[in-house]
Design an enzyme around this catalytic site. Structure first.
Site, PDB file in Angstrom:
ATOM      1  N   TYR A 147      36.426 -73.694 -18.578  1.00 32.53           N
ATOM      2  CA  TYR A 147      36.110 -72.367 -19.141  1.00 32.53           C
ATOM      3  C   TYR A 147      36.437 -72.327 -20.638  1.00 32.53           C
ATOM      4  O   TYR A 147      35.602 -71.939 -21.454  1.00 32.53           O
ATOM      5  CB  TYR A 147      36.890 -71.274 -18.404  1.00 32.53           C
ATOM      6  CG  TYR A 147      36.639 -69.898 -18.975  1.00 32.53           C
ATOM      7  CD1 TYR A 147      35.434 -69.239 -18.734  1.00 32.53           C
ATOM      8  CD2 TYR A 147      37.589 -69.261 -19.770  1.00 32.53           C
ATOM      9  CE1 TYR A 147      35.184 -67.977 -19.273  1.00 32.53           C
ATOM     10  CE2 TYR A 147      37.352 -68.000 -20.307  1.00 32.53           C
ATOM     11  CZ  TYR A 147      36.139 -67.364 -20.061  1.00 32.53           C
ATOM     12  OH  TYR A 147      35.895 -66.126 -20.606  1.00 32.53           O
TER      13      TYR A 147
ATOM     14  N   LYS B 225      33.836 -71.966 -23.808  1.00 33.03           N
ATOM     15  CA  LYS B 225      33.868 -70.874 -24.783  1.00 33.03           C
ATOM     16  C   LYS B 225      34.070 -71.413 -26.212  1.00 33.03           C
ATOM     17  O   LYS B 225      33.608 -70.784 -27.174  1.00 33.03           O
ATOM     18  CB  LYS B 225      34.934 -69.850 -24.406  1.00 33.03           C
ATOM     19  CG  LYS B 225      34.600 -69.091 -23.118  1.00 33.03           C
ATOM     20  CD  LYS B 225      33.302 -68.295 -23.237  1.00 33.03           C
ATOM     21  CE  LYS B 225      33.009 -67.451 -22.025  1.00 33.03           C
ATOM     22  NZ  LYS B 225      31.780 -66.645 -22.128  1.00 33.03           N
TER      23      LYS B 225
HETATM   24  N1  LIG Z   1      37.358 -60.117 -18.615  1.00 34.56           N
HETATM   25  C1  LIG Z   1      37.986 -60.917 -19.427  1.00 34.56           C
HETATM   26  O1  LIG Z   1      39.235 -61.003 -19.414  1.00 34.56           O
HETATM   27  C2  LIG Z   1      37.210 -61.745 -20.426  1.00 34.56           C
HETATM   28  C3  LIG Z   1      37.890 -62.301 -21.509  1.00 34.56           C
HETATM   29  C4  LIG Z   1      37.174 -63.053 -22.426  1.00 34.56           C
HETATM   30  C5  LIG Z   1      35.827 -63.246 -22.262  1.00 34.56           C
HETATM   31  N2  LIG Z   1      35.182 -62.715 -21.198  1.00 34.56           N
HETATM   32  C6  LIG Z   1      33.745 -62.966 -21.057  1.00 34.56           C
HETATM   33  O2  LIG Z   1      33.076 -61.737 -20.920  1.00 34.56           O
HETATM   34  C7  LIG Z   1      31.806 -61.971 -20.288  1.00 34.56           C
HETATM   35  C8  LIG Z   1      31.574 -60.901 -19.249  1.00 34.56           C
HETATM   36  O3  LIG Z   1      32.495 -61.070 -18.191  1.00 34.56           O
HETATM   37  P1  LIG Z   1      33.273 -59.839 -17.532  1.00 34.56           P
HETATM   38  O4  LIG Z   1      34.681 -59.953 -17.938  1.00 34.56           O
HETATM   39  O5  LIG Z   1      32.538 -58.590 -17.773  1.00 34.56           O
HETATM   40  O6  LIG Z   1      33.220 -60.272 -15.990  1.00 34.56           O
HETATM   41  P2  LIG Z   1      32.369 -59.727 -14.772  1.00 34.56           P
HETATM   42  O7  LIG Z   1      32.687 -58.290 -14.530  1.00 34.56           O
HETATM   43  O8  LIG Z   1      32.626 -60.706 -13.675  1.00 34.56           O
HETATM   44  O9  LIG Z   1      30.867 -59.814 -15.249  1.00 34.56           O
HETATM   45  C9  LIG Z   1      30.140 -61.014 -15.241  1.00 34.56           C
HETATM   46  C10 LIG Z   1      28.663 -60.671 -15.282  1.00 34.56           C
HETATM   47  O10 LIG Z   1      27.930 -61.905 -15.300  1.00 34.56           O
HETATM   48  C11 LIG Z   1      26.937 -61.851 -14.284  1.00 34.56           C
HETATM   49  N3  LIG Z   1      26.649 -63.174 -13.743  1.00 34.56           N
HETATM   50  C12 LIG Z   1      27.520 -64.032 -13.151  1.00 34.56           C
HETATM   51  N4  LIG Z   1      26.884 -65.134 -12.749  1.00 34.56           N
HETATM   52  C13 LIG Z   1      25.561 -64.967 -13.069  1.00 34.56           C
HETATM   53  C14 LIG Z   1      24.406 -65.745 -12.890  1.00 34.56           C
HETATM   54  N5  LIG Z   1      24.455 -66.939 -12.287  1.00 34.56           N
HETATM   55  N6  LIG Z   1      23.222 -65.257 -13.334  1.00 34.56           N
HETATM   56  C15 LIG Z   1      23.164 -64.032 -13.935  1.00 34.56           C
HETATM   57  N7  LIG Z   1      24.238 -63.252 -14.149  1.00 34.56           N
HETATM   58  C16 LIG Z   1      25.421 -63.715 -13.712  1.00 34.56           C
HETATM   59  C17 LIG Z   1      27.530 -60.944 -13.207  1.00 34.56           C
HETATM   60  O11 LIG Z   1      26.505 -60.328 -12.441  1.00 34.56           O
HETATM   61  P3  LIG Z   1      26.014 -60.794 -10.994  1.00 34.56           P
HETATM   62  O12 LIG Z   1      27.211 -61.175 -10.204  1.00 34.56           O
HETATM   63  O13 LIG Z   1      25.312 -59.571 -10.475  1.00 34.56           O
HETATM   64  O14 LIG Z   1      25.067 -61.917 -11.216  1.00 34.56           O
HETATM   65  C18 LIG Z   1      28.209 -59.893 -14.058  1.00 34.56           C
HETATM   66  O15 LIG Z   1      27.296 -58.906 -14.445  1.00 34.56           O
HETATM   67  C19 LIG Z   1      31.864 -63.399 -19.763  1.00 34.56           C
HETATM   68  O16 LIG Z   1      31.136 -64.247 -20.611  1.00 34.56           O
HETATM   69  C20 LIG Z   1      33.340 -63.745 -19.812  1.00 34.56           C
HETATM   70  O17 LIG Z   1      33.562 -65.124 -19.962  1.00 34.56           O
HETATM   71  C21 LIG Z   1      35.836 -61.961 -20.287  1.00 34.56           C
END
Ligand SMILES: NC(=O)c1ccc[n+]([C@@H]2O[C@H](COP(=O)([O-])OP(=O)(O)OC[C@H]3O[C@@H](n4cnc5c(N)ncnc54)[C@H](OP(=O)(O)O)[C@@H]3O)[C@@H](O)[C@H]2O)c1
Length: 267
Positions: free
Chosen positions: A156, A160
């Site tokens: 991961y 990133k």
């Molecule tokens: N939350 C944190 O602490 C954090 C920190 C740093 C960076 N980020 C980044 O923020 C971004 C958003 O994540 P989040 O935190 O909002 O998590 P999340 O709530 O799990 O959202 C992830 C999104 O990605 C979609 N997704 C997953 N697999 C997919 C696939 N194969 N095809 C299409 N869509 C897919 C999911 O939708 P479906 O399941 O409906 O497909 C969901 O809408 C990510 O890039 C993550 O790495 C998050």
């Protein structure tokens, strides 16, 4: 050279818009946008976000697609053509993590993670660039994890690091074409991320100290959209994350390895 991207009347494609940060991008853009195309796998969750935005007057379209597959990525391009959408903003937000050691990881989950975090982000950008109307914008969601190697979250963090590096290079390449590229590097944010990253055996990662850095999705997205508006290539939302990221980036490599080993309990 673009001085930033105006969000007014934008026509945006948002990946991973069925939950977390992606859904929040949709909420914050809806009052300004002309069209929002929400992309993810779960149709019901996408429709729920669409319903939430129904009073805003923005045209919202749901595109069900598995971005971890080549077919799914092609479907997004076909969907835009079929619905006559000429986007001027791409938000590459979909991503996932995997808590636990690399040796014990599932090959399938690791492959999906690379496909989603790296390949989908790169190839969707590549496919959309010729269609992106200018002035245009690209906002890539990276992570604080991009600033350092992370045992128990190795793929991961590396994926990133790719996103941040790729975004910074693109920002320079695309500036003469009037396309603003920004990259947001959130710290720990309450979304479904941890649930997805946990393994079936319940494996977790060391999350000591994360509470101090945690900020709500609304703040992460607000700062990310502001960076895009102002043409800032990279933003670390929240004061704590901004300070910690600076420390990580300035820390001598030897000290960083020592800290990471101690944290992992290997020394
Ligand atoms: N939350 C944190 O602490 C954090 C920190 C740093 C960076 N980020 C980044 O923020 C971004 C958003 O994540 P989040 O935190 O909002 O998590 P999340 O709530 O799990 O959202 C992830 C999104 O990605 C979609 N997704 C997953 N697999 C997919 C696939 N194969 N095809 C299409 N869509 C897919 C999911 O939708 P479906 O399941 O409906 O497909 C969901 O809408 C990510 O890039 C993550 O790495 C998050």
């Amino acid at each position: 050279m673009p001085k930033g991207f105006s969000l007014e009347q934008c026509r945006a494609v948002i990946t991973g818009a069925s939950s977390g940060l992606g859904a929040e991008f949709a909420r914050q853009l809806a009052p300004k946008a002309e069209v929002l195309v929400l992309v993810a796998r779960r149709e019901e969750a996408l429709e729920k976000v669409k319903l939430e935005l129904s009073g805003t007057g923005t045209k919202v379209l749901c595109c069900v697609s598995d971005l971890a597959t080549e077919g799914g990525r092609s479907d997004v391009i076909a969907f835009l053509a079929a619905n006559g959408v000429n986007p001027n903003l791409l938000i590459n937000n979909a991503g996932m993590g995997d808590y636990g050691s690399f040796a014990s990881s599932s090959a399938e989950k690791t492959r999906t993670q690379i496909e989603l975090n790296i390949t989908a982000l790169t190839m969707l950008t590549h496919a959309l660039l010729p269609l992106l109307e200018t002035p245009g914008g690209i906002l890539n969601v990276s992570s604080l994890a991009s600033t350092l190697p992370m045992p128990e979250l190795a793929v991961y963090a590396a994926s990133k690091a790719y996103v941040t590096s790729f975004s910074e290079a693109l920002a320079i390449e695309l500036a003469p074409k009037n396309i603003t590229v920004s990259c947001v590097c959130p710290g720990p944010t309450p979304t479904n991320f941890s649930q997805t990253a946990k393994r079936e055996d319940g494996s977790d990662t060391n999350r000591d100290g994360q509470g101090l850095l945690r900020i709500p999705p609304s703040q992460v997205v607000g700062e990310a959209l502001k960076a895009l508006r102002l043409g800032q290539p990279c933003v670390f939302p929240g004061l704590g994350v901004a300070i910690v990221s600076r420390v990580f980036r300035l820390m001598p490599r030897g000290i960083m390895r020592w800290v990471l080993k101690r944290r992992a309990g290997k020394e």
